[in-house]
Design a protein around this motif. Structure first.
Motif, PDB file in Angstrom:
ATOM      1  N   ASP A   1     -16.182  15.844   6.370  1.00  0.00           N
ATOM      2  CA  ASP A   1     -15.732  17.015   7.144  1.00  0.00           C
ATOM      3  C   ASP A   1     -14.795  16.650   8.289  1.00  0.00           C
ATOM      4  O   ASP A   1     -14.035  17.480   8.764  1.00  0.00           O
ATOM      5  N   GLY A   2     -14.874  15.404   8.724  1.00  0.00           N
ATOM      6  CA  GLY A   2     -14.080  15.008   9.887  1.00  0.00           C
ATOM      7  C   GLY A   2     -12.700  14.450   9.567  1.00  0.00           C
ATOM      8  O   GLY A   2     -12.076  13.842  10.427  1.00  0.00           O
ATOM      9  N   TRP A   3     -12.224  14.669   8.345  1.00  0.00           N
ATOM     10  CA  TRP A   3     -10.867  14.192   8.027  1.00  0.00           C
ATOM     11  C   TRP A   3      -9.868  14.835   8.979  1.00  0.00           C
ATOM     12  O   TRP A   3     -10.121  15.909   9.538  1.00  0.00           O
ATOM     13  N   ILE A   4      -8.714  14.205   9.185  1.00  0.00           N
ATOM     14  CA  ILE A   4      -7.782  14.719  10.192  1.00  0.00           C
ATOM     15  C   ILE A   4      -6.543  15.358   9.564  1.00  0.00           C
ATOM     16  O   ILE A   4      -6.192  16.485   9.896  1.00  0.00           O
ATOM     17  N   ALA A   5      -5.882  14.634   8.658  1.00  0.00           N
ATOM     18  CA  ALA A   5      -4.645  15.186   8.107  1.00  0.00           C
ATOM     19  C   ALA A   5      -4.371  14.627   6.721  1.00  0.00           C
ATOM     20  O   ALA A   5      -4.943  13.611   6.326  1.00  0.00           O
ATOM     21  N   VAL A   6      -3.499  15.322   6.015  1.00  0.00           N
ATOM     22  CA  VAL A   6      -3.028  14.821   4.718  1.00  0.00           C
ATOM     23  C   VAL A   6      -1.521  14.621   4.823  1.00  0.00           C
ATOM     24  O   VAL A   6      -0.799  15.496   5.316  1.00  0.00           O
ATOM     25  N   ILE A   7      -1.078  13.443   4.389  1.00  0.00           N
ATOM     26  CA  ILE A   7       0.338  13.103   4.497  1.00  0.00           C
ATOM     27  C   ILE A   7       0.929  12.873   3.106  1.00  0.00           C
ATOM     28  O   ILE A   7       0.296  12.252   2.246  1.00  0.00           O
ATOM     29  N   GLU A   8       2.123  13.415   2.895  1.00  0.00           N
ATOM     30  CA  GLU A   8       2.848  13.168   1.648  1.00  0.00           C
ATOM     31  C   GLU A   8       3.569  11.837   1.808  1.00  0.00           C
ATOM     32  O   GLU A   8       4.402  11.678   2.711  1.00  0.00           O
ATOM     33  N   ILE A   9       3.265  10.894   0.946  1.00  0.00           N
ATOM     34  CA  ILE A   9       3.726   9.522   1.155  1.00  0.00           C
ATOM     35  C   ILE A   9       5.206   9.363   0.826  1.00  0.00           C
ATOM     36  O   ILE A   9       5.698   9.895  -0.166  1.00  0.00           O
ATOM     37  N   LYS A  10       5.894   8.639   1.676  1.00  0.00           N
ATOM     38  CA  LYS A  10       7.314   8.390   1.447  1.00  0.00           C
ATOM     39  C   LYS A  10       7.533   7.036   0.785  1.00  0.00           C
ATOM     40  O   LYS A  10       8.341   6.898  -0.112  1.00  0.00           O
ATOM     41  N   ASP A  11       6.769   6.051   1.251  1.00  0.00           N
ATOM     42  CA  ASP A  11       7.004   4.684   0.801  1.00  0.00           C
ATOM     43  C   ASP A  11       5.727   4.130   0.169  1.00  0.00           C
ATOM     44  O   ASP A  11       4.784   3.752   0.872  1.00  0.00           O
ATOM     45  N   GLY A  12       5.699   4.092  -1.130  1.00  0.00           N
ATOM     46  CA  GLY A  12       4.506   3.661  -1.862  1.00  0.00           C
ATOM     47  C   GLY A  12       4.084   2.234  -1.552  1.00  0.00           C
ATOM     48  O   GLY A  12       2.908   1.898  -1.617  1.00  0.00           O
ATOM     49  N   LEU A  13       5.031   1.396  -1.175  1.00  0.00           N
ATOM     50  CA  LEU A  13       4.727  -0.015  -0.947  1.00  0.00           C
ATOM     51  C   LEU A  13       3.795  -0.234   0.243  1.00  0.00           C
ATOM     52  O   LEU A  13       3.057  -1.212   0.283  1.00  0.00           O
ATOM     53  N   GLU A  14       3.851   0.696   1.221  1.00  0.00           N
ATOM     54  CA  GLU A  14       3.028   0.531   2.422  1.00  0.00           C
ATOM     55  C   GLU A  14       1.542   0.473   2.101  1.00  0.00           C
ATOM     56  O   GLU A  14       0.749  -0.113   2.831  1.00  0.00           O
ATOM     57  N   ILE A  15       1.178   1.094   0.992  1.00  0.00           N
ATOM     58  CA  ILE A  15      -0.233   1.198   0.625  1.00  0.00           C
ATOM     59  C   ILE A  15      -0.862  -0.174   0.414  1.00  0.00           C
ATOM     60  O   ILE A  15      -2.038  -0.384   0.672  1.00  0.00           O
ATOM     61  N   LYS A  16      -0.058  -1.118  -0.020  1.00  0.00           N
ATOM     62  CA  LYS A  16      -0.579  -2.446  -0.303  1.00  0.00           C
ATOM     63  C   LYS A  16      -1.146  -3.167   0.918  1.00  0.00           C
ATOM     64  O   LYS A  16      -1.912  -4.095   0.793  1.00  0.00           O
ATOM     65  N   GLU A  17      -0.686  -2.726   2.086  1.00  0.00           N
ATOM     66  CA  GLU A  17      -1.090  -3.445   3.305  1.00  0.00           C
ATOM     67  C   GLU A  17      -2.487  -3.078   3.814  1.00  0.00           C
ATOM     68  O   GLU A  17      -2.965  -3.656   4.767  1.00  0.00           O
ATOM     69  N   PHE A  18      -3.139  -2.097   3.196  1.00  0.00           N
ATOM     70  CA  PHE A  18      -4.438  -1.681   3.698  1.00  0.00           C
ATOM     71  C   PHE A  18      -5.546  -2.677   3.397  1.00  0.00           C
ATOM     72  O   PHE A  18      -5.446  -3.478   2.469  1.00  0.00           O
ATOM     73  N   LEU A  19      -6.618  -2.603   4.184  1.00  0.00           N
ATOM     74  CA  LEU A  19      -7.778  -3.467   3.960  1.00  0.00           C
ATOM     75  C   LEU A  19      -8.752  -2.750   3.035  1.00  0.00           C
ATOM     76  O   LEU A  19      -8.863  -1.521   3.077  1.00  0.00           O
ATOM     77  N   ASN A  20      -9.472  -3.514   2.238  1.00  0.00           N
ATOM     78  CA  ASN A  20     -10.576  -2.889   1.502  1.00  0.00           C
ATOM     79  C   ASN A  20     -11.835  -2.949   2.369  1.00  0.00           C
ATOM     80  O   ASN A  20     -11.824  -3.529   3.457  1.00  0.00           O
ATOM     81  N   ALA A  21     -12.911  -2.362   1.867  1.00  0.00           N
ATOM     82  CA  ALA A  21     -14.137  -2.226   2.674  1.00  0.00           C
ATOM     83  C   ALA A  21     -14.615  -3.580   3.200  1.00  0.00           C
ATOM     84  O   ALA A  21     -14.989  -3.708   4.365  1.00  0.00           O
ATOM     85  N   GLU A  22     -14.568  -4.569   2.352  1.00  0.00           N
ATOM     86  CA  GLU A  22     -15.070  -5.887   2.735  1.00  0.00           C
ATOM     87  C   GLU A  22     -14.208  -6.508   3.843  1.00  0.00           C
ATOM     88  O   GLU A  22     -14.714  -7.040   4.825  1.00  0.00           O
ATOM     89  N   GLU A  23     -12.884  -6.395   3.614  1.00  0.00           N
ATOM     90  CA  GLU A  23     -11.973  -6.961   4.610  1.00  0.00           C
ATOM     91  C   GLU A  23     -12.089  -6.224   5.955  1.00  0.00           C
ATOM     92  O   GLU A  23     -12.024  -6.829   7.019  1.00  0.00           O
TER      93      GLU A  23
END
Lengths: 445, 129, 475
Positions: free
Chosen positions: B97-119
C-alpha cells in the motif's frame, strides 16, 4: 549585586576538573590571540547604572507627535504589561520541551487564532520580526510556490520597507516592479497593475489602507486582475474592526505590522511581524507554528509543529532562516486583543476615522493648506499639502514642541510640499487643535 | 525488518518492481523504520520527466526530512494519491500500500545496476557497520 | 519536589461571551469595504483575561523557575533592573521623531556600538538585525556586496557540519550555494577546508567555540587559508559567552561577527523572542553596513544615511531598540571585569559538569571544553531508551532538558550549557539526576510532574489544528 555565583567554590571545582587555575581552562586558545582584559570601564552598582541610564534617557523629549506610517502611538493597558512581565514567560526560550512550556504554547496558539480571525485566513505563524521583513518573506514564499520571478509592489509604500524587501529578494533573484498611484485619489493605479502582470509574476503586494492612509476601496478587483499570481495583502491591524478582512477580497497571504495592537513604539523595535495565509499554503509558510494535539493522558495540549519547514531541520532548504522571533510581542498582542475585544477594536477604528476627518477638515480651513490632498476615504493618516516650504514649517513646529508629521518631499517630490499627518488614539481634541493652531501660526513664516 | 525476494533495490533504500515497460517505486522497510512515523509525503506531479538520481519525492517525519531519489530515468505515469491522507501507509506497508510512484522507463540498461535482495541485505549490514 | 501547575485551562475563545454581531451604527468607511461581521475575538473582562494568562504563565518554565541548560542558547539569569529600565516611558518614542529630540536613545545606541566593537575586536557595528539569524543574513548580504564591488563572482559559502541550522539557511537566503565540510576530532578539518576553498568561495562561517563546546585551536590557520582564497571569515556569535574578555573574534581573523544580545547579554529570550543580532565588521567592510549608522560629531548624535555603498535596510528602523537598551544596561552593570568573569565562570561550570558526567555518558572528542559540552546518549540505547527519554525524565526533576539531537555528528547528542549564573548546588542537582537516569532510563517516558504528559507531536503534524478556526472546522 552579584549575578555570578560559585566564586567560593572555585578551588573545589578546579580540583574536580583536575586543573590548577582558571587560566588553564583557556589553554586551548592560542597565546597570540589571548587578551588580558577588555578596554571597558569596570562594572557599576545597580543604583549607579540606573541613575546614569535614567539621565541619558531623559535627554529624549517626548512631545505631541503626529507621526505614524506603520508605527503608532497607542494606549497599552496595564494588564498587558502585568502579563508579559511575568518572568515564567519572558525568561523562557523557544518551547522545545512542550511538556513544561504549555503556557507559552497555548498563548501562541491563541495569538495565531486571533490573527486568523482578524485577517480571515486559516492560520498565522507565531510572528516574524516586523511588517517589513514579513513582506520580504511573503515575496519569497510566492516565488517558492509558483517558481515565478517577479514581485509587484505599489511605489507608494515606505522606502524602508522597499529597501528591506529588495534585500530579501536579492538571493532568490526576484525582480521587484513598482506600480504608481492615482494622483487624484491616492489609490493604486489598477490599469498600470493590469499592464504589468505577466506569466512571470509570482505575486503582488497591496496595502489597505495604503501608505497615504487611503482606503483601497476597489480592492475587490485585484484578484480578478492578477490572474494566477498570488495576492499578498498588507494590513494595518487597527483597521480590521471596521474594514473587510483580506479573506473577503481573496488575499492568499496577509502580512502587517502588529506593533499597533498591543505594543509600545520602542523607538522602532521590537516590532511584530504578522504573517497569515490560507491553509493550503501552510507548508511553504516561513516561521514557527504551534499546533493543538493531546498528551499521553489524552488531555488537550500544544506543541511546535511542521518543524520540517524550519532551519534547524531543513537547513539550507528551509522555508526561512528565522529562529528567534517576536514571541513576547505576540503575547502582548493576544492579551491586548482579549482586553479590548471585538467591540473595542471596532471603536478604535471608528474613532480614528472620525478624528482623522475632523483634523483634516480643520487643517483644510487654514489658508495655504490642502488636507487631505487625496479625494478618498482615509483611515488614521492623510497627506497635507502646503503652498510654502514644508520643511521649514515642520522645523518651526518641532521647535514649539509639536511634531506635525512625516515630511514627504524626499520620497514623493512629485507631490510638492507635503507631509503625512497621523492621528492616534492618544490624541485628545485639544491635541488636534494644538496642531491646527500651530500650523496657523507658522504657515506664513 | 523485511526484504522481499522478488524486488530489486538501490543503495539509497528504494525498492523497484518492473511491470512491463514501467517500474513501481517505493522505500524499503529498513528506510521507513529509520525515518519513524511519516506524517507527510510531498508527491511529484504525474507527467513529470525525471533523470536517474533526481528527487522523486520528499518524506517527512516530525523531526526529519528524507528525499527519495528516482532510481531510473523516465516519465511519472502514476502516483499514490492515498499517501496524501494516509502517509502512514509507508510505515505500515512499505512494499504494498505504501508504494510511491510508477515511472515509464526510458533507459532499459539502468535496470541492471539494481541490487537483489541478498546484495541489499549486505549493503545494509555494511552501512550499519 | 517539582510540581508544575496543571490547569484544565480552556482556550480564551471558550471562556467568554460571544459578541460578533456588528453594532447598528453607520458605516464610517465605504460600504464596499466595510466589515459586516466583527472578528471572532473574545469579549472578556480584565480579571478574566488576567486569570487566564496568569494560569498559563504558571504552566511555563523559565530561567526564573529553574535550571535551563539548553546548549547553544545561553539561558542565563537576567538582572531585574534590565527589564525595569526597558519599560521606562522615555523608551516609547516614535522612530521618526526629529533627531534632536531623541539624543538619549541615539547615545545609548552609539555607546553600545562602541562596547560591542571592543568586545568583538571589530571596527564598526550595525545594531539593525533583529535576531542572530537576521544578523547572519545581514552578514551574508555584506559578503555579497563586498565581492560584487570587486567584480568577483563568488557563489559558495562553506560551513562545518557542526554549524547551527541558521547558517546554511541564511547563506541560502542571500543566494549562496552551501558547501558543508566534515569535522575531524570535533574541529574543522583544515585539509577538508583547504580542499573546499576556491575562487568560488565567498565566505566560511564558523562558530567558535563550536557547537561541541570545543575551541577551534586552528582558528588562525583557518583564517589564513580562508583569506588566501580571497574569501571572508564569518563569526557566528552564539557561543561568545565562553570567551568574552579572554579573546576576540576580530583578533582571530574574523571579518564579520554577529552578536546574540538575547544570549550573551541576556536581554532575555522572551519565550522565543524578541532578540537582537548586531553585526560587527572590519574596517574594509564598513561602507557596506546597513543605513542608517549612528554617529557622533562631538556635539550631537545623529543618524547617517549618506552611505552610497550600503546594502540598504535590513529592518524598517534602527533595530530592536528596547532590546539593545537591555544589553547596554547589562554591560554597564558588569563592566569589562564582569564580562571576563562571565566567560571564566561559564567555562568553569561547564567543565565541572562535564567532569562529573563523563563517567556516566560518553564524551566524544577532546576533553577540554569551553562554556558547553556534548555527551552521547548512545549507552541509553543499550538500555532500550533514548536521549529523548532522558530529556523527559529530567523535566520531572524540575530541570529543563539540555538541547538534544544536535549537533548531528554525536549519536543521541546531549548538549549542556549551564551558564555562569548557576550555583554549584543547582548543577549538582542536575548531575545527580543525570547519573540516576543513566542507571535506569525508561523507554517512552512520559513526565508526570509537568503541566502536560508526553505530547503527541505526530498527532499534531497529522491533524494540523493551527488555529481556533481550524479547530472549529475539525469539530
Amino acid at each position: 549585586m552579584n549575578y555570578i555565583p560559585n566564586f567560593e567554590y572555585r578551588k573545589e571545582m578546579l580540583k574536580e576538573i583536575g586543573v590548577k587555575s582558571i587560566d588553564e581552562l583557556f589553554s586551548d586558545i592560542p597565546e597570540k590571540i589571548r587578551i588580558k582584559k577588555l578596554n571597558l570601564p569596570d562594572g557599576k552598582s545597580e543604583m549607579e547604572v540606573k541613575k546614569q541610564v535614567t539621565e541619558i534617557l531623559e535627554q529624549n523629549k517626548k512631545f505631541l507627535s503626529f507621526l505614524g506610517s506603520g508605527i503608532y502611538d497607542i494606549y497599552v493597558p496595564s494588564a498587558v504589561k502585568a502579563i508579559t512581565g511575568r518572568s515564567e514567560f519572558y525568561t523562557s526560550y523557544t518551547p522545545y520541551q512542550p511538556e513544561v512550556s504549555q503556557g507559552m504554547l497555548q498563548a501562541m496558539f491563541e495569538y495565531q487564532s486571533m490573527i486568523a480571525e482578524l485577517t480571515g485566513m486559516d492560520v498565522a505563524n507565531a510572528s516574524m520580526y516586523d511588517g517589513a521583513t514579513a513582506v520580504g518573506e511573503a515575496a519569497l514564499m510566492c516565488s517558492r510556490m509558483n517558481r515565478k520571478k517577479e514581485f509587484i509592489i505599489p511605489g507608494a509604500i515606505s522606502w524602508e520597507k522597499k529597501s528591506v524587501l529588495r534585500n530579501y529578494a536579492k538571493g532568490a533573484g526576484l525582480k521587484i516592479k513598482e506600480i504608481g498611484y492615482d494622483t487624484e485619489t491616492g489609490k493604486i493605479n489598477l490599469d498600470e497593475l493590469k499592464n504589468n502582470i505577466n506569466d512571470n509574476t509570482a505575486g503582488i503586494y497591496v496595502e489597505n489602507p495604503n501608505f497615504f492612509g487611503v482606503f483601497e476601496d476597489e480592492i475587490d478587483e485585484i484578484k480578478n486582475i492578477i490572474g494566477k499570481a498570488l495576492f499578498v495583502a498588507g494590513v494595518n491591524p487597527m483597521s480590521l474592526g471596521i474594514i473587510k478582512s483580506p479573506a473577503e477580497y481573496n488575499a492568499d497571504i496577509v502580512v502587517g505590522e502588529g506593533q499597533s495592537i498591543g505594543n509600545p513604539m520602542g523607538f522602532g523595535g521590537p516590532l511584530l511581524g504578522i504573517f497569515a495565509c490560507k491553509k493550503e499554503y501552510i507548508r511553504q509558510m516561513p516561521g514557527r507554528v504551534i499546533g493543538m494535539t493531546k498528551d499521553t493522558n489524552g488531555r488537550r495540549a500544544f506543541c511546535m509543529t511542521l518543524q520540517t519547514r524550519e532551519q534547524h531541520i531543513r537547513r539550507e532548504k528551509a522555508s526561512s532562516n528565522i529562529c528567534t522571533n517576536e514571541s513576547l510581542c505576540a503575547l502582548s498582542t493576544v492579551v491586548y486583543l482579549s482586553l479590548i475585544g471585538p467591540d473595542g477594536l471596532e471603536k478604535i477604528g471608528r474613532e480614528l476615522v472620525s478624528k482623522t476627518k475632523f483634523l483634516s477638515d480643520e487643517l483644510n480651513k487654514i489658508d495655504g493648506f490642502k488636507a487631505p490632498l487625496f479625494s478618498s476615504y482615509h483611515f488614521n493618516e492623510f497627506v497635507i499639502q502646503s503652498k510654502n516650504d514644508i520643511n521649514r514649517i515642520h522645523k518651526k513646529l518641532v521647535e514649539k514642541g509639536v511634531d506635525p508629521g512625516l515630511v514627504l518631499t524626499k520620497q514623493f517630490p512629485e507631490l510638492g510640499n507635503t507631509m503625512l499627518c497621523t492621528v492616534s488614539e492618544m490624541h485628545s481634541k485639544e491635541d488636534l487643535l494644538t496642531l491646527v493652531n500651530g500650523l496657523k501660526e507658522v504657515s506664513h513664516v | 525488518m523485511e526484504i522481499k525476494k522478488d524486488l530489486k533495490y538501490t543503495k539509497t533504500h528504494e525498492w523497484v518492481k518492473t511491470e512491463n515497460e514501467k517500474m513501481r517505486i517505493g522505500v524499503t522497510d529498513y528506510a521507513q523504520e529509520k525515518m519513524t512515523d511519516i506524517v507527510y509525503v510531498e508527491l511529484p506531479e504525474v507527467g513529470k520527466e525525471l533523470k536517474k538520481g533526481d528527487e522523486l519525492c520528499v518524506l517527512e517525519s516530525v523531526k526529519s526530512v528524507s528525499e527519495v531519489y528516482s532510481p531510473v530515468s523516465g516519465k511519472i505515469v502514476e502516483v499514490n494519491k492515498t499517501l496524501e491522507d494516509s502517509p502512514d501507509r509507508i510505515n505500515n506497508s512499505p512494499y504494498n500500500d505504501g508504494w510511491i510512484a510508477v515511472i515509464e522507463i526510458k533507459d532499459g540498461l539502468e535496470i541492471k545496476e539494481f541490487l537483489n535482495a541478498e546484495e541489499y541485505e549486505k549493503h545494509i549490514e555494511s552501512e550499519k557497520a | 519536589m517539582f510540581r508544575q501547575a496543571r490547569y484544565d485551562e480552556p482556550l480564551i475563545f471558550e471562556i467568554g461571551r460571544k459578541n460578533t454581531s456588528k453594532s447598528e451604527r453607520n458605516n464610517v468607511v465605504p460600504e464596499k469595504i466595510s466589515r459586516k461581521k466583527l472578528p471572532e475575538i473574545p469579549s472578556l473582562t480584565e480579571p478574566e483575561v488576567v486569570r487566564h494568562y496568569t494560569r498559563l504563565s504558571q504552566m511555563n518554565y523559565g530561567v526564573d523557575t529553574g535550571f535551563y541548560p539548553l546548549g547553544s542558547c545561553t539561558m542565563k539569569y537576567t538582572p531585574k533592573i534590565v527589564e525595569e529600565i526597558a519599560g521606562f516611558e522615555e523608551v516609547n518614542l516614535h522612530p521618526y521623531q526629529s533627531q534632536s529630540t531623541v539624543q538619549g536613545s541615539l547615545r545609548i545606541m552609539y555607546e553600545l556600538e562602541q562596547m560591542l566593537k571592543e568586545i568583538g575586536g571589530v571596527d564598526d557595528v550595525t545594531l539593525q538585525p533583529a535576531a542572530g539569524a537576521h544578523g547572519e543574513f545581514t552578514g551574508m548580504l555584506i559578503t555579497r556586496a563586498y565581492h560584487e564591488s570587486r567584480n568577483e563572482s563568488r557563489t559558495e559559502v562553506i560551513l562545518p557540519d557542526t554549524a547551527h541550522g541558521t547558517n546554511p539557511a541564511s547563506a541560502h537566503m542571500a543566494g549562496f550555494d552551501v558547501v558543508e565540510i566534515p569535522s575531524e576530532d570535533g574541529m574543522v578539518c583544515l585539509k577538508a577546508l583547504k580542499n573546499a576553498l576556491s575562487d568560488k568561495t565567498a565566505a566560511f562561517m564558523l562558530t567558535n567555540p563550536n557547537t561541541l563546546g570545543i575551541f577551534e585551536e586552528n582558528v588562525c590557520e583557518i583564517a589564513e587559508a580562508v583569506h588566501d582564497a580571497g574569501a571572508l571569515l564569518y563569526y557566528d556569535g552564539a557561543n561568545l559567552n565562553a570567551i568574552m574578555g579572554k579573546a576576540r573574534p576580530g583578533d582571530m581573523g574574523f571579518d564579520l561577527v554577529h552578536f546574540n544580545l538575547h544570549k550573551t547579554f541576556c536581554t532575555p529570550h522572551g519565550g522565543g523572542g524578541p532578540g537582537a543580532g548586531p553585526v560587527g565588521v572590519k574596517s574594509f567592510l564598513r561602507k557596506f553596513l546597513p543605513i542608517p549608522q549612528v554617529e557622533y560629531d562631538e556635539k550631537k548624535y545623529y543618524l547617517n544615511y549618506d552611505k552610497p555603498d550600503s546594502i540598504g535596510k535590513i529592518s524598517p528602523f534602527y533595530g530592536n531598540f528596547a532590546v539593545l537598551l537591555k544589553a547596554y544596561v547589562y554591560i554597564k552593570l558588569l563592566g569589562g571585569n564582569g564580562l571576563k568573569n562571565v566567560a571564566e565562570l561559564s567555562v568553569l561550570n561547564a567543565n565541572y559538569m562535564k567532569e562529573k558526567l563523563k563517567k556516566h555518558y560518553p564524551l566524544p572528542y577532546k576533553n577540554l571544553r569551553k562554556h558547553e559540552f556534548v555527551l552521547a546518549g548512545s549507552e541509553l540505547k543499550e538500555k532500550n531508551a533514548r536521549t529523548l527519554d532522558l530529556a523527559k525524565m529530567l523535566l520531572d526533576y524540575g530541570l529543563h532538558a539540555p538541547t538534544i539531537y544536535f549537533p548531528h555528528l554525536v549519536d543521541e547528542a546531549i548538549m549542556i550549557e549551564p551558564t555562569e549564573t548557576e550555583s554549584k548546588n543547582e548543577m549538582d542537582k542536575f548531575i545527580h539526576a543525570m547519573i540516576k537516569i543513566s542507571k535506569n532510563p525508561l523507554k517512552n517516558y512520559s513526565p508526570k510532574n509537568t503541566s502536560a504528559g508526553k505530547i503527541d507531536e505526530i498527532g499534531a503534524a497529522k491533524n494540523m489544528i493551527l488555529s481556533w478556526k481550524m479547530f472549529k472546522e475539525k469539530k
